[in-house]
Design an enzyme around this catalytic site. Structure first.
Site, mmCIF file in Angstrom:
data_model
loop_
_atom_site.group_PDB
_atom_site.id
_atom_site.type_symbol
_atom_site.label_atom_id
_atom_site.label_comp_id
_atom_site.label_asym_id
_atom_site.label_seq_id
_atom_site.Cartn_x
_atom_site.Cartn_y
_atom_site.Cartn_z
ATOM 1 N N GLU A 312 21.556 -7.068 -11.211
ATOM 2 C CA GLU A 312 20.538 -6.234 -10.543
ATOM 3 C C GLU A 312 19.289 -7.057 -10.229
ATOM 4 O O GLU A 312 18.667 -6.887 -9.196
ATOM 5 C CB GLU A 312 20.200 -4.995 -11.384
ATOM 6 N N TYR A 397 32.232 -7.936 -3.618
ATOM 7 C CA TYR A 397 31.674 -8.578 -4.800
ATOM 8 C C TYR A 397 32.349 -9.919 -5.077
ATOM 9 O O TYR A 397 31.744 -10.975 -4.982
ATOM 10 C CB TYR A 397 31.869 -7.683 -6.035
HETATM 11 N N1 BES Z 1 24.079 -1.951 -5.491
HETATM 12 C C1 BES Z 1 25.137 -1.830 -6.413
HETATM 13 C C2 BES Z 1 25.626 -0.420 -6.567
HETATM 14 C C3 BES Z 1 26.106 0.208 -5.270
HETATM 15 C C4 BES Z 1 26.831 -0.514 -4.341
HETATM 16 C C5 BES Z 1 25.834 1.533 -5.029
HETATM 17 C C6 BES Z 1 27.258 0.105 -3.152
HETATM 18 C C7 BES Z 1 26.257 2.137 -3.867
HETATM 19 C C8 BES Z 1 26.966 1.427 -2.924
HETATM 20 C C9 BES Z 1 24.788 -2.417 -7.771
HETATM 21 O O1 BES Z 1 24.013 -3.566 -7.669
HETATM 22 C C10 BES Z 1 26.062 -2.847 -8.418
HETATM 23 O O2 BES Z 1 26.724 -3.661 -7.841
HETATM 24 N N2 BES Z 1 26.400 -2.323 -9.579
HETATM 25 C C11 BES Z 1 27.601 -2.679 -10.298
HETATM 26 C C12 BES Z 1 27.313 -3.674 -11.360
HETATM 27 C C13 BES Z 1 27.702 -5.066 -11.122
HETATM 28 C C14 BES Z 1 27.480 -5.915 -12.356
HETATM 29 C C15 BES Z 1 29.027 -5.317 -10.520
HETATM 30 C C16 BES Z 1 28.104 -1.442 -10.979
HETATM 31 O O3 BES Z 1 27.436 -0.410 -10.893
HETATM 32 O O4 BES Z 1 29.150 -1.481 -11.604
HETATM 33 ZN ZN ZN Z 2 25.120 -5.143 -6.729
#
Ligand code: BES
Ligand code: ZN
Length: 619
Positions: A312, A397
């Site tokens: 984050e 990702y």
């Molecule tokens: N920005 C994302 C969450 C998100 C992405 C919300 C697309 C809505 C649409 C956040 O930064 C994220 O990627 N969270 C991941 C954690 C990460 C360590 C892979 C999660 O929530 O699991």
């Molecule tokens: Zn993210």
């Protein structure tokens, strides 16, 4: 004579910027707003948080900047909002102006068209959100840590800001904002903005976010929220019950900021605080600027899951500073962030841990790739006509991260780091889409250091499905040892009690569980459980991996723990795979339905939507 000439020149130059802009970015399919005609550059919110009716009520004022002459309407995105009236400000007075709310589209919501009298510089919309707003969750006291007071929070990414703000909801544009928020006296609001750590007596709060941000980063929460400072730039906001544990778990946040600044340039948002939410928060984390929203499920007691904070935080560069222009370009946010996250972990926790995290992510991606529709394994994915939430996967990702690791490998770390730093500087406080990125990388990396990577390779990564043959395939020496021990136990050469698990990290346990044979016997599973008490693991990732494996092997021993886990946790990544696995077996349907009936009221609308769909699909 001079005047008309100047006007002509101005027109030509305006015309030039517009066409240059339009050419620069692909159109954002997920907004109705006419942001190429008129842009809302600053918004002023005046909202009352009503916990009884589960509504936000008040107004939003838009400050407008025209892109060309003759613009007669302002088009905003909304979803499930009640619009009371719209006012336009010109020549020093506010007066009512007409508007039309179109029928609701399932993906995009309802287009709000506002008539702009000539020279209108500001528009104010009076409205309220509805209890079912897709971007808000209203928690009853029992869903909180303290059990006495309610809690609410927003989750605007990707296109949910429109369910609580009538706004130009596109990541191609940015707004700064200020907000006057009123709540009940015993509930304190905070926002993705400058926050004052003090409570106010009267329930009135004022916030300011001076840096322009895309609308999906506007965020609000309210509840019994307290404050604990950790370091010069970092602090925890949470219910008082979690403050100390969170501050201990995340005490390295400052070190993470310092490490990132060294690699990629200054942190441009002043403070970096963490808001710890109740466990029904549907994500691991959300990078709301100055104030990341964080699931409490990563407070493990041993810092084993803090890569989430690195992630984050990394968004403060990739995402918040340089933003994907459309949701097709999500990999520019999440792939870059996953790469930077891992670099931060290496700096703060060392190479071994960083490589283990790469290897776990890589394994996870490979498993996901098997099940995904081919088209969804492309970085520059097609999501026109679809809800961005439905196209969500590990591809942006981990495939994105592997692409950057590939570039790092070929160009060397020094060259690649300075490229990335320059990329953040060159696009700071702006958006970028995949096409402009491709041009940028060609000029600034590929052509500059010719002979290392071809544009054909770059294009393969971005536009072809699955993983290219030249993809990095991270493996960890630490995991190789775990694998050796596992094999000798499985082939009866070693007793379980002789496997040296005493100093295993959470990562080693995760690797171990994830790599057990898919057809492992119940006898062996139960032997593991007796020896290591995995069903009762307090580490939510280990518990998740273990429960999932046992569901797949039809081991009923876990059922009580499983029900408890799914009822208390609302984080999608942890629960959705469990529901999926359960619904694979018809005979478990009523058991699963029973759990879901209990759990559903506590889940976020997003999680409810995802899981409802699973039950329908498996009918
Ligand atoms: N920005 C994302 C969450 C998100 C992405 C919300 C697309 C809505 C649409 C956040 O930064 C994220 O990627 N969270 C991941 C954690 C990460 C360590 C892979 C999660 O929530 O699991
Ligand atoms: Zn993210």
């Amino acid at each position: 004579m001079i005047k008309p000439l100047a006007r002509l020149l101005a027109l030509i130059s305006i015309g030039f910027t517009i066409s240059a802009n339009a050419e620069k970015f692909e159109k954002d399919w997920h907004t109705y707003s006419n942001y190429t005609d008129v842009v809302s550059t600053h918004v002023v919110l005046d909202l009352d948080i009503n916990f009884e009716t589960k509504q936000l009520k008040g107004s939003i004022e838009h400050h407008l900047e025209y892109k060309h002459k003759g613009v007669q309407t302002l088009i905003l995105d909304t979803r499930d909002l009640d619009i009371h009236k719209v006012e336009a400000f010109r020549a020093g007075v506010w007066s009512d102006t007409s508007f039309k709310l179109a029928e609701r589209d399932d993906v995009k919501g309802s287009k709000l068209t506002i008539v702009l009298p000539r020279m209108t510089k500001r528009v104010k919309v009076h409205y309220n959100s509805r209890p079912e707003a897709s971007g808000l969750q209203w928690l009853s006291p029992v869903q909180t840590a303290g059990k006495k007071l309610p809690f609410m929070f927003s989750q605007s990414q990707a296109i949910h800001a429109r369910s609580w703000l009538p706004i130009q909801d596109t990541p191609a544009m940015r707004v700064s904002y200020e907000a006057k928020i009123h709540t009940a006296k015993n509930l304190r609001p905070i926002m993705s903005a400058k926050n004052d750590p003090k409570w106010n007596e009267n329930g009135d709060y004022y916030f300011e976010m001076p840096q322009p941000i895309p609308t999906y980063l506007i965020a609000i929460a309210a509840g019994n929220i307290h404050y604990k400072k950790m370091s010069k730039q970092t602090a925890i906001y949470s219910e008082p019950e979690l403050l100390d544990a969170a501050a201990a778990e995340f005490e390295d946040t400052q070190a993470m900021i310092d490490a990132t600044e060294k690699m990629y340039g200054k942190y441009r948002w002043t403070d970096y605080d963490l808001l710890i939410l109740p466990p029904s928060f549907p994500f691991g984390g959300m990078e709301n600027p100055r104030l990341s929203f964080i699931t409490p499920t990563v407070i493990a007691g041993d810092k084993s899951l803090v890569s989430l904070i690195a992630h984050e935080l990394a968004h403060s560069w990739s995402g918040n500073l340089v933003t994907n222009a459309t949701w097709r370009d999500l990999w520019l946010n999440e792939g870059f962030t996953s790469y930077v996250e891992n670099r931060i972990m290496e700096e703060v926790f060392g190479k071994d841990r960083a490589v283990m995290e790469q290897a776990l992510a890589y394994q996870g991606l490979k498993e996901e790739l098997v099940d995904l529709p081919k088209a969804d394994t492309i970085l520059h994915v097609v999501i026109e006509g679809r809800d961005p939430d439905d196209a969500f996967s590990g591809v942006p990702y981990t495939k994105g991260q592997l692409f950057l690791m590939f570039l790092e490998e070929r160009f060397g770390r020094d060259v690649f780091d300075s490229f990335l730093k320059q990329y953040f500087d060159d696009h700071a406080f702006g958006s970028i889409d995949t096409r402009s990125f491709t041009k940028y990388i060609k000029t600034n990396l590929i052509d500059k250091h010719s002979g290392k990577v071809s544009m054909a390779e770059v294009k393969e990564w971005i536009t072809e499905p699955m993983l290219p043959a030249n993809s990095p395939r991270p493996t960890s020496d630490v995991f190789t040892k775990v694998k050796t021990h596992m094999s000798s136990w499985l082939s009866n050469d070693t007793k379980l009690s002789k496997v040296p698990t005493k100093n295993w990290t959470v990562h080693e346990w995760l690797f171990f569980i994830n790599n057990l044979p898919k057809d492992i016997s119940l006898k062996r599973l139960n032997q593991l459980d007796t020896q290591f008490n995995l069903t009762q693991s307090t580490n939510n990732e280990i518990a998740h991996a273990w429960l999932l494996l046992n569901i797949k092997r039809n081991n009923p021993v876990i059922n009580t723990r499983l029900a408890d886990y799914m009822i208390t946790i609302g984080r999608r990544k942890l629960i959705v795979p469990l529901y999926k696995a359960l619904l694979e077996t018809e005979s478990k349907r009523s058991f699963t339905q029973e759990i879901y009936n209990k759990a559903r009221p506590g889940y976020h609308p997003l999680a409810q939507g995802t899981i409802d769909a699973l039950f329908v699909a498996k009918k």
